[in-house]
Design a protein around this motif. Structure first.
Motif, PDB file in Angstrom:
ATOM      1  N   LEU A 165       0.814  -1.213   0.000  1.00 31.45           N
ATOM      2  CA  LEU A 165       0.000   0.000   0.000  1.00 31.45           C
ATOM      3  C   LEU A 165       0.849   1.266   0.000  1.00 31.45           C
ATOM      4  CD1 LEU A 165      -2.895  -0.953   2.436  1.00 31.45           C
ATOM      5  CD2 LEU A 165      -2.960  -0.790  -0.066  1.00 31.45           C
ATOM      6  N   ARG A 193       3.010   6.076  -2.059  1.00 39.03           N
ATOM      7  CA  ARG A 193       1.777   5.288  -1.962  1.00 39.03           C
ATOM      8  C   ARG A 193       1.453   4.587  -3.273  1.00 39.03           C
ATOM      9  NH1 ARG A 193       1.456   9.723   1.046  1.00 39.03           N
ATOM     10  NH2 ARG A 193       0.679   9.551   3.163  1.00 39.03           N
ATOM     11  N   ARG A 194       0.752   3.484  -3.167  1.00 46.02           N
ATOM     12  CA  ARG A 194       0.293   2.766  -4.353  1.00 46.02           C
ATOM     13  C   ARG A 194      -0.535   3.717  -5.217  1.00 46.02           C
ATOM     14  NH1 ARG A 194      -2.685  -2.753  -3.467  1.00 46.02           N
ATOM     15  NH2 ARG A 194      -0.586  -3.327  -2.852  1.00 46.02           N
TER      16      ARG A 194
END
Length: 98
Positions: A39, A58-59
């Motif tokens: 994530l 972040r993803r």
């Protein structure tokens, strides 16, 4: 007879041999974009997990990779944050090949 660019340069320029240039990628053969596997991953100041974290990647957040060395990758986020992430935490996304 066929001559390479390196042999021509070596003939014309005295001194050390010149390495041939890498060929440019063909149209449509650009590498796939990078993605974050978990994530989010910490962005570090150095190639060391114990170093200070300067932010998170972040993803689905766009970023680029400038250097890959010693199990680490130097990244720059779309917001301009630059630092190091562990190589195993990011990968090429072959599903989104341009």
């Amino acid at each position: 007879m066929c001559y390479s660019s390196a042999s021509i340069a070596a003939t014309i320029l005295p001194g050390r041999p010149v390495a041939p240039r890498a060929s440019l990628p063909r149209a449509g053969s650009r590498p796939a974009p990078w993605i974050v596997s978990p994530l989010a991953v910490a962005i570090h100041t150095r190639r060391d997990a114990a170093s200070k974290s300067v932010g998170l990647l972040r993803r689905n957040e766009p970023f680029t990779v400038q250097v890959s060395t010693g199990g680490w990758r130097r990244v720059t986020t779309a917001a301009g944050l630059t630092g190091w992430v562990e190589a195993g935490q990011i990968r090429r996304d072959d599903r989104q090949r341009p």
